[in-house]
Design an enzyme around this catalytic site. Structure first.
Site, PDB file in Angstrom:
ATOM      1  N   LYS A   1     110.581 -11.110  10.641  1.00 20.17           N
ATOM      2  CA  LYS A   1     110.012 -10.257   9.591  1.00 20.17           C
ATOM      3  C   LYS A   1     110.738  -8.917   9.514  1.00 20.17           C
ATOM      4  O   LYS A   1     110.686  -8.241   8.483  1.00 20.17           O
ATOM      5  CB  LYS A   1     108.519 -10.050   9.846  1.00 20.17           C
ATOM      6  CG  LYS A   1     107.707 -11.318   9.544  1.00 20.17           C
ATOM      7  CD  LYS A   1     106.280 -11.222  10.016  1.00 20.17           C
ATOM      8  CE  LYS A   1     105.570 -12.564   9.768  1.00 20.17           C
ATOM      9  NZ  LYS A   1     104.308 -12.665  10.518  1.00 20.17           N
TER      10      LYS A   1
ATOM     11  N   GLY B   1     110.412 -16.944  14.386  1.00 26.15           N
ATOM     12  CA  GLY B   1     109.019 -16.601  14.090  1.00 26.15           C
ATOM     13  C   GLY B   1     108.900 -15.225  13.474  1.00 26.15           C
ATOM     14  O   GLY B   1     109.783 -14.780  12.717  1.00 26.15           O
ATOM     15  N   SER B   2     107.855 -14.532  13.851  1.00 27.70           N
ATOM     16  CA  SER B   2     107.533 -13.261  13.183  1.00 27.70           C
ATOM     17  C   SER B   2     108.562 -12.176  13.443  1.00 27.70           C
ATOM     18  O   SER B   2     108.618 -11.200  12.711  1.00 27.70           O
ATOM     19  CB  SER B   2     106.168 -12.773  13.648  1.00 27.70           C
ATOM     20  OG  SER B   2     105.195 -13.734  13.299  1.00 27.70           O
ATOM     21  N   THR B   3     109.389 -12.327  14.507  1.00 32.32           N
ATOM     22  CA  THR B   3     110.390 -11.281  14.726  1.00 32.32           C
ATOM     23  C   THR B   3     111.376 -11.240  13.565  1.00 32.32           C
ATOM     24  O   THR B   3     111.997 -10.215  13.315  1.00 32.32           O
ATOM     25  CB  THR B   3     111.182 -11.526  16.024  1.00 32.32           C
ATOM     26  OG1 THR B   3     111.776 -12.815  15.977  1.00 32.32           O
ATOM     27  CG2 THR B   3     110.275 -11.431  17.244  1.00 32.32           C
TER      28      THR B   3
END
Lengths: 489, 479
Positions: A219, A215-217
């Protein structure tokens, strides 16, 4: 008659000779083949005939051996079995060994030739050395904080010391007591059946053997790639990205959970986790550079061992641009173990370079002579030091101003990144809550801990799952425990 | 050959006699010293088991040592008094083998707390030594036994037939169970049968060797007259037939070998050996093919690991081979092996596997050599005796030991198909240990006679009747 008696005696001498020759054949010439026969139980009996060496956490053994007086004499016992199960694994007389019990088996059961002063002498006397000791890098306080933090929720925590790669905590929930599997009686068989049939899969080591969409980690990786490639030069300049973002080559449009992502700066996008900005950034960086950066962080490495094997985290290397856009925000085929995401944040904390993680500080003989140290661990440059410094800045912003406020600690600098990973067919599954972060005491020269937390909770209401809400507090307690421990000296 | 065979009662001219002075040494001091050594070695083994298992000298060591020591001392005293010229090696070897057997059984008892065999074995050993003392004390001249040839053959056949009335144990019908005791009558029968063979062959050897028709042109395949050969072949066939019925393969093999060897020694006819071996091969193939019990034994021997490949785990023979292999050259040490994995027969038929595992090839060879020495001393007594009966009896008894050791040791080490029998003195088994003490008693008596006859002039305790007073003078001279 004398002659015939002599001949009869000679016949008996021949019979004796035949016996001696045959005994030599069985006992000396072919003994190795008999010894190695899989139906020969003697190796097992010898293996369990002495207490197994201990696995040590924080100066105290977390394992033990108990004398059962049975044929397989010593059974393994565990102190705080469920707490350390992802580290120790189990050593069962029936079901074999896992994790450290498996990776360090030859030291623990005394068969490693390095345990003896004169290995050749042991070959002659056929003595087995006393089981050696395996000293781990685990910090008891951090391990316990992670274990208690997860509580009854499913999930995993991995924590590292960024500068060295020492694994400080490795927790998986739900857990089990490996001592239940030690023996060879019906209790062990029952426990084995029950644990294997459990829907919660307690024997799965989620910290190293389960991959999740990050997920966003993820990024952090995308941002590193963008900064390294020069796609973004100013953290605060607008990124010229639309909201919603139409995936290239498709009509699918990607939206955000938060406001203000249109044309946001990298800092704002990072702090508030704008999907659109990072999806576009990934496409702008390009598949080759994205894949190179992911690999530098440790993705797509099937050979990672700590010393037991870690499931490889993956970032696809053959995708169209729409898939690349989704992969860049940690969706599509991108998958990571909690340990891998701890490595990502450790790389940021350690000035852009990442140390290979390790769990065994040293192994010693039973009397304490060191057999093997942890050795030097290879260092890999995941990004430019400048990029790392800027990413640190961004991650600190997440905790101070953004979604990761729950991870903040007093008297310390904390950086982090939250993530809420969608998964399942059409994103129907309950999302996984992620938090990755690092922390540095105010009086320390460099970050002392990097941590990754994932919480998968099928019971929670979908809207309530979030990296900042579920995972960040756990990470905070783990980081607090490590900082507190390193304050002591 | 003709002249030699004819002179049964005269000293064999080709037999090189050592100087009389050497012959006359009684060697009772040597026997005493060796017996003490044998007892001490056994006690040492007992202590070694305790030290290896529990780190302390076992509390029973003193009792065990005292028990064995008293038995050995009594046996030695009766030899000293009643058979002063006997071979000094026989008794110490018997004591050592029996003591070692008790140690090994005690050691295996540690693995089976519910099934203690060593105390019973010690009781049987006591009974064996008592019989030994009785035989040495009461039997003044072995030639007396010749008179009981037909009594003994009837007794032997009766004993052999007895187990048919009892239910089979583990596939073999060789046990007699009365009031909690189980006896193996074939053990006793073998001594009686050797006695009969020796007596009959001694009486009829000339007729067997030189009369009869020549069926082939080669003299060596000349058949003797049927009326001479008939009875003994009948007895022999009866014995072997009964044993085959009872599935006592080891003992039938033993009787077969015993008969062929004694017939050969009595007649010198190599043809008998050839015919005997031929018959043995035909019989073995026929029985091995037709009889399922024997067939499975042969299959086990040819393919000891078949059960492993079939996924059923290691069989007895495979476990025995594993045990021997685990011992290697020097062994694991007493008490430190795992031959109990062999299963229920570990203390009896497979006791040698424990010796092989825990004492290694070195210890196993030493045990084989002890048996070889026992056998050799038996043959030596036979060689030195002047009467055909004594010579044949000594040869027969020595052959019994040799064949039995070969059959059982060859079986458990995979040299020949496995047949259940007890290792003399070593294995658990009351009938066996009692019988073996009787065999040693007879050998003591035979060796005493054989060595005594070289003494110049009449001797004390001689059946011819001599004053005991001259004993001291002779002892003074030989010292």
């Amino acid at each position: 008659m004398t002659t015939y008696i002599r001949r009869a005696a000679a016949l008996c001498a021949l019979l004796l000779l035949a016996l001696l020759v045959n005994a030599t054949r069985v006992q000396v010439l072919q003994s190795r083949a008999y010894d190695d026969n899989p139906a020969n139980r003697r190796p097992e009996i010898a293996r369990w005939g002495q207490p197994r060496g201990d696995i040590v956490v924080g100066g105290r053994p977390v394992t033990g051996s108990t004398d059962t007086g049975e044929q397989l004499r010593y059974e393994r016992t565990y102190r705080d079995g469920p707490l350390y199960a992802p580290v120790t694994g189990f050593a069962s007389q029936v079901y074999g060994t896992t994790f450290l019990e498996h990776a360090q088996d030859s030291v623990l059961d005394g068969s490693d030739p390095l345990l003896s002063f004169l290995p050749l002498w042991n070959d002659i006397t056929r003595d087995r050395n006393a089981g050696g000791t395996v000293v781990t890098t685990i910090q008891e306080a951090a391990q316990r904080a992670a274990y208690l933090g997860l509580g009854t929720r499913r999930g995993a925590v991995a924590a590292l010391e960024p500068a060295t790669g020492r694994v400080l905590a490795l927790v998986s929930r739900p857990s089990y007591d490996p001592g239940r599997l030690s023996g060879n009686g019906p209790e062990a068989a029952e426990a084995w059946a029950r644990l294997n049939g459990d829907a919660g899969r307690p024997m799965l080591n989620r910290a190293v053997r389960q991959t999740y969409p990050p997920g966003s980690t993820f990024k952090v990786v995308t941002a590193a790639a963008a900064l390294d490639a020069g796609v973004v030069t100013d953290l605060d300049a607008p990124t010229r990205s639309p909201d919603p973002y139409t995936l290239p080559g498709t009509t699918t449009s990607l939206a955000n959970e938060v406001e203000g992502c249109a044309n946001a700066s990298l800092r704002y996008a990072f702090e508030w986790s704008c999907n659109t900005v990072f999806a576009k950034l990934g496409v702008d960086v390009g598949l080759g550079a994205m894949a190179d950066t992911a690999r530098a962080f440790g993705f797509n490495d099937p050979g990672l061992r700590i010393p037991f094997s870690v499931a490889p985290s993956s970032f696809d290397t053959e995708m169209d641009r729409a898939q690349l856009a989704l992969s860049s925000i940690g969706q599509y085929d991108t998958r990571a173990t909690p340990l891998q995401m701890a490595l990502v944040t450790a790389a940021v904390a350690n000035g852009g370079s990442v140390r290979a993680p390790y769990l065994v500080e040293r192994t010693t003989t039973a009397s304490g002579r060191t057999v093997a140290g942890s050795g030097t661990h290879p260092l890999r440059q995941a990004m430019n030091p400048t990029t790392a410094r800027r990413l640190r800045d961004l991650m600190r912003g997440v905790v101070e101003d953004g979604t990761g406020a729950n991870a903040a600690l007093r008297h310390a600098t904390v950086g982090g990144k939250t993530g809420t990973a969608q998964h399942g067919l059409g994103n129907s599954g309950t999302p996984f809550a992620w938090f990755i972060g690092w922390a540095q005491s105010d009086d320390a020269v460099e970050p002392q801990v990097a941590v990754a937390v994932v919480v998968e909770d099928a019971e929670a209401v979908r809207g309530d799952i979030s990296g900042g809400g579920d995972a960040a507090p756990i990470a905070r307690e783990v980081m607090r425990a490590v900082l507190k421990a390193s304050d002591v000296p | 050959m003709t002249t030699k065979a004819g002179t049964t009662l005269a000293a064999d001219p080709s037999d090189p006699s050592p100087p009389p002075a050497v012959r006359l040494l009684r060697r009772r001091g040597v026997e005493f010293t060796l017996t003490v050594v044998a007892v001490l070695l056994s006690v040492y083994g007992y202590c070694a088991v305790g030290l290896a298992r529990y780190g302390t000298v076992p509390p029973g060591a003193a009792d065990y040592g005292a028990g064995l020591g008293v038995l050995a001392l009594l046996a030695h005293l009766v030899v000293r008094l009643r058979a002063p010229y006997a071979d000094p090696l026989l008794l110490p070897i018997a004591v050592l083998l029996n003591g070692l057997g008790l140690v090994l059984i005690h050691r295996l008892d540690l693995e089976t707390p519910a099934d203690q065999a060593a105390p019973a074995q010690l009781n049987w050993s006591t009974l064996g030594v008592a019989l030994f003392i009785a035989v040495v004390a009461l039997l003044r001249d072995h030639r007396v036994l010749q008179r009981y040839a037909y009594v003994s053959v009837v007794a032997a056949l009766a004993l052999l037939a007895l187990p048919i009335l009892f239910p089979p144990v583990n596939g073999a019908r060789i046990w007699v169970r009365i009031a909690g005791f189980s006896l193996q009558p074939s053990e006793f029968a073998k001594v009686l049968l050797a006695l009969f063979f020796a007596s009959y062959l001694a009486a009829n050897r000339n007729a067997l060797a030189y009369a009869g028709r020549q069926i082939w042109r080669f003299r060596r395949l000349q058949l003797p007259a049927g009326r001479v050969l008939g009875p003994i072949v009948t007895i022999w066939l009866l014995s072997v037939g009964v044993l085959v019925l009872e599935r006592d393969l080891g003992t039938s093999l033993l009787f077969f070998g015993l008969f062929v060897i004694m017939l050969y020694v009595a007649t010198g006819r190599t043809g008998w050996i050839a015919v005997g071996l031929l018959l043995a091969c035909v019989g073995a193939v026929a029985v091995g093919w037709l009889e399922p019990h024997v067939h499975s034994r042969v299959e086990d021997w040819l393919h000891p690991f078949a059960s492993i490949e079939a996924g059923q785990g290691a069989g007895q023979l495979a476990q025995s081979l594993f045990a021997f292999a685990a011992g290697g050259l020097l062994g694991t040490g007493l008490g430190l092996g795992h031959s109990i994995l062999i299963g229920f027969a570990a203390k009896s038929d497979f006791i040698l596997a424990t010796a092989g595992e825990e004492l290694g090839l070195a210890g196993l060879s030493a045990i084989f050599l002890l048996y070889a020495l026992l056998v050799e001393r038996g043959f030596r007594a036979g060689l030195a005796l002047r009467d055909a009966f004594g010579r044949l009896l000594a040869t027969g008894l020595a052959s019994i030991i040799a064949l039995q050791v070969f059959v059982i040791a060859g079986g458990v080490t995979g040299l020949i198909p496995l047949t259940g029998m007890a290792m003399p003195f070593l294995a658990q088994g009351g009938s066996s240990v009692v019988t073996n003490w009787v065999i040693v008693a007879l050998l003591i008596r035979l060796s005493d006679s054989s060595r005594r006859q070289y003494a110049p002039g009449p001797l004390p305790g001689d059946p011819l009747g001599e004053p005991e007073g001259r004993d001291g003078a002779r002892e003074g001279r030989s010292a």
